[in-house]
Design an enzyme around this catalytic site. Structure first.
Site, mmCIF file in Angstrom:
data_model
loop_
_atom_site.group_PDB
_atom_site.id
_atom_site.type_symbol
_atom_site.label_atom_id
_atom_site.label_comp_id
_atom_site.label_asym_id
_atom_site.label_seq_id
_atom_site.Cartn_x
_atom_site.Cartn_y
_atom_site.Cartn_z
ATOM 1 N N CYS A 256 69.943 103.118 109.143
ATOM 2 C CA CYS A 256 71.274 102.798 108.649
ATOM 3 C C CYS A 256 72.012 102.103 109.791
ATOM 4 C CB CYS A 256 71.946 104.114 108.253
ATOM 5 S SG CYS A 256 73.639 103.945 107.712
ATOM 6 N N GLU B 126 77.328 103.091 115.901
ATOM 7 C CA GLU B 126 76.337 104.129 115.641
ATOM 8 C C GLU B 126 75.236 103.615 114.715
ATOM 9 O OE1 GLU B 126 79.396 107.809 116.253
ATOM 10 O OE2 GLU B 126 78.371 107.702 114.335
ATOM 11 N N CYS C 31 89.596 102.941 104.209
ATOM 12 C CA CYS C 31 89.358 103.938 103.152
ATOM 13 C C CYS C 31 89.732 105.313 103.704
ATOM 14 C CB CYS C 31 87.910 103.904 102.685
ATOM 15 S SG CYS C 31 87.421 102.265 102.093
ATOM 16 N N CYS D 155 76.947 109.867 105.655
ATOM 17 C CA CYS D 155 77.820 108.805 105.133
ATOM 18 C C CYS D 155 79.276 109.082 105.459
ATOM 19 C CB CYS D 155 77.737 108.738 103.611
ATOM 20 S SG CYS D 155 76.120 108.356 102.990
ATOM 21 N N CYS E 263 86.117 99.580 111.352
ATOM 22 C CA CYS E 263 86.243 98.921 110.046
ATOM 23 C C CYS E 263 87.723 98.758 109.738
ATOM 24 C CB CYS E 263 85.571 99.761 108.966
ATOM 25 S SG CYS E 263 85.622 98.964 107.336
ATOM 26 N N CYS F 226 87.038 108.113 104.903
ATOM 27 C CA CYS F 226 85.925 107.671 105.751
ATOM 28 C C CYS F 226 86.335 107.693 107.225
ATOM 29 C CB CYS F 226 85.524 106.258 105.329
ATOM 30 S SG CYS F 226 84.407 105.435 106.479
HETATM 31 N N1 SAH Z 1 81.661 99.610 104.298
HETATM 32 C C1 SAH Z 1 80.571 99.738 103.422
HETATM 33 C C2 SAH Z 1 79.336 100.330 104.057
HETATM 34 C C3 SAH Z 1 79.520 101.504 104.986
HETATM 35 S S1 SAH Z 1 80.055 103.036 104.296
HETATM 36 C C4 SAH Z 1 80.960 100.533 102.200
HETATM 37 O O1 SAH Z 1 82.015 101.151 102.200
HETATM 38 O O2 SAH Z 1 80.220 100.496 101.234
HETATM 39 C C5 SAH Z 1 78.589 103.697 103.560
HETATM 40 C C6 SAH Z 1 78.874 104.610 102.369
HETATM 41 O O3 SAH Z 1 79.428 105.881 102.781
HETATM 42 C C7 SAH Z 1 79.881 104.018 101.384
HETATM 43 O O4 SAH Z 1 79.425 104.208 100.073
HETATM 44 C C8 SAH Z 1 81.107 104.859 101.663
HETATM 45 O O5 SAH Z 1 82.000 104.841 100.593
HETATM 46 C C9 SAH Z 1 80.503 106.212 101.913
HETATM 47 N N2 SAH Z 1 81.416 107.166 102.542
HETATM 48 C C10 SAH Z 1 82.456 106.899 103.358
HETATM 49 N N3 SAH Z 1 83.053 108.059 103.754
HETATM 50 C C11 SAH Z 1 82.352 109.056 103.176
HETATM 51 C C12 SAH Z 1 82.455 110.484 103.226
HETATM 52 N N4 SAH Z 1 83.383 111.090 103.968
HETATM 53 N N5 SAH Z 1 81.567 111.207 102.528
HETATM 54 C C13 SAH Z 1 80.602 110.599 101.801
HETATM 55 N N6 SAH Z 1 80.438 109.265 101.724
HETATM 56 C C14 SAH Z 1 81.308 108.495 102.408
HETATM 57 FE FE1 SF4 Z 2 84.995 100.697 105.921
HETATM 58 FE FE2 SF4 Z 2 84.456 103.277 105.593
HETATM 59 FE FE3 SF4 Z 2 85.713 101.922 103.672
HETATM 60 FE FE4 SF4 Z 2 83.123 101.448 104.149
HETATM 61 S S1 SF4 Z 2 84.006 103.364 103.400
HETATM 62 S S2 SF4 Z 2 84.761 99.947 103.836
HETATM 63 S S3 SF4 Z 2 83.066 101.746 106.375
HETATM 64 S S4 SF4 Z 2 86.505 102.317 105.731
#
Ligand code: SAH
Ligand code: SF4
Length: 346
Positions: A100, A87, A111, A327, A107, A114
């Site tokens: 973005c 995406e 996390c 995000c 990934c 996410c």
């Molecule tokens: N993997 C990288 C970049 C992609 S995620 C990283 O984690 O930094 C982009 C941003 O969205 C990161 O700061 C991540 O922590 C945040 N993010 C992930 N899930 C989210 C959610 N459910 N609500 C708000 N931010 C979120």
């Molecule tokens: Fe991967 Fe989502 Fe964690 Fe970023 S926040 S490292 S995209 S699992």
């Protein structure tokens, strides 16, 4: 055949063979300056244009295309040649146009909050697949100029290190983008941050912190068990010492988890020594994590509290929520949320 965006000027000229030298320059300008699809570079004769378009088909096929925020946010789901989906989100603001991009399909970091992490890892993207996301968005944004690129889509850019560096280098050299306009967001791959510091690339680094004590961060960001906060801190210090560039921390505010006064003080202490800027993101909903985002009055309090503790802080707005483009919501589901329906039915 690789993407045409993987060629440097010499390789492009070589590929054009006997064509006059200025042809390569016309193609180059059409691709990188004007962001045109090969078939639309009208400065080049039709035959050559067609040949190139056939030799270098686009890496991205639009599988879905949705808009929100009255058209100011647009999300594309792209299908790649092997069927993997990614995406890309384009956000237009009064003063800038930001894309973005995804660095991986899925990934592997897992996390918990996410959507990309919940869906797991499919594969790394190539340099061409990432640059093509940028150029696709640039084409769509015209006549406005695409000004900013953020690596905050699907995937962990520093887990696909060589590609991330290759893309940043090309955007800097071929699109004249500077550090203020290029942001790489990482979950905190400490050795890769250190390696990146030494590359001397013009980019802004954002670290997704979310918790400043190891117990909570271990839960939210499993990679913390490998590179705990102390190790991450050392990498951030190295980034600052080597690049002299401001660092920012991302902090998705989760109700009752990392929005307490204790969490606020831990964050302030951690950020202070690094003079880091903090971006607060109210948690966006995802199907697999049934904890709520912090309510807006508490977001406000948390922000004021941090400011009183001397932290430089902004609250990031949640563009694209209604189309799962905000995000952490990117999971490349082209149909309507099957997981969410299952959860509701229980
Ligand atoms: N993997 C990288 C970049 C992609 S995620 C990283 O984690 O930094 C982009 C941003 O969205 C990161 O700061 C991540 O922590 C945040 N993010 C992930 N899930 C989210 C959610 N459910 N609500 C708000 N931010 C979120
Ligand atoms: Fe991967 Fe989502 Fe964690 Fe970023 S926040 S490292 S995209 S699992």
């Amino acid at each position: 055949m690789p993407s045409i965006y993987e060629l440097d000027p010499a390789a492009l000229a070589a590929h054009l063979g006997d064509e006059p030298r200025y042809r390569a320059e016309q193609v180059w300008r059409g691709l990188w300056d004007e962001g045109l699809a090969l078939g639309d570079i009208t400065t080049v004769p039709t035959g050559l244009r067609r040949r190139l378009a056939e030799e270098f088909p686009s890496a991205l096929e639009v599988a879905n295309d949705v808009a929100s925020d009255l058209g100011a946010t647009r999300k594309w789901v792209f299908r790649l040649h092997d069927g993997a989906t990614i995406e890309t989100v384009l956000m237009s603001y009064a003063d800038r146009v930001t894309v973005c991009v995804s660095s991986q399909a899925g990934c592997a970091m897992g996390c918990t909050f996410c959507a990309t992490g919940q869906a797991g890892f499919t594969r790394h993207l190539s340099v061409g697949e990432v640059v093509e996301q940028v150029m696709f968005a640039a084409r769509y944004a015209a006549p406005r100029r695409l000004s900013n690129v953020v690596f905050m889509g699907m995937g962990e850019p520093l887990a696909n290190y060589r590609v991330t560096v290759g893309v940043v280098r090309r955007l800097h050299e071929y699109r004249a983008m500077s550090a203020r306009h290029l942001t790489v967001s990482t979950v905190g791959v400490a050795p890769a941050i250190e390696r990146l510091a030494d590359e001397g690339l013009p980019l802004t680094l954002a670290v997704s912190l979310h918790a400043a004590n190891n117990e909570t961060r271990d839960e939210l960001v499993p990679l913390n068990r490998r590179y705990p906060l102390e190790r991450l801190y050392a990498a951030c210090e190295r980034w600052l010492a080597t690049t002299s560039r401001r660092l920012s921390f991302e902090w998705a505010l989760i109700d009752g988890v990392n929005d307490t006064d204790r969490a606020m003080h831990e964050l302030a202490d951690y950020a202070a020594g690094l003079r880091a800027h903090v971006n607060l993101i109210p948690l966006n909903p995802t199907p697999g994590y049934l904890v709520r985002g912090t309510r807006s009055s508490r977001v406000h309090e948390f922000r004021l509290g941090l400011e009183e503790l001397g932290v430089n802080v902004t609250v990031r707005n949640t563009r694209g929520r209604s189309i799962d483009a905000a995000c952490g919501q990117l999971a490349a589901v082209t149909n309507a949320h099957p997981t969410r329906v299952t959860l509701r039915a229980r």
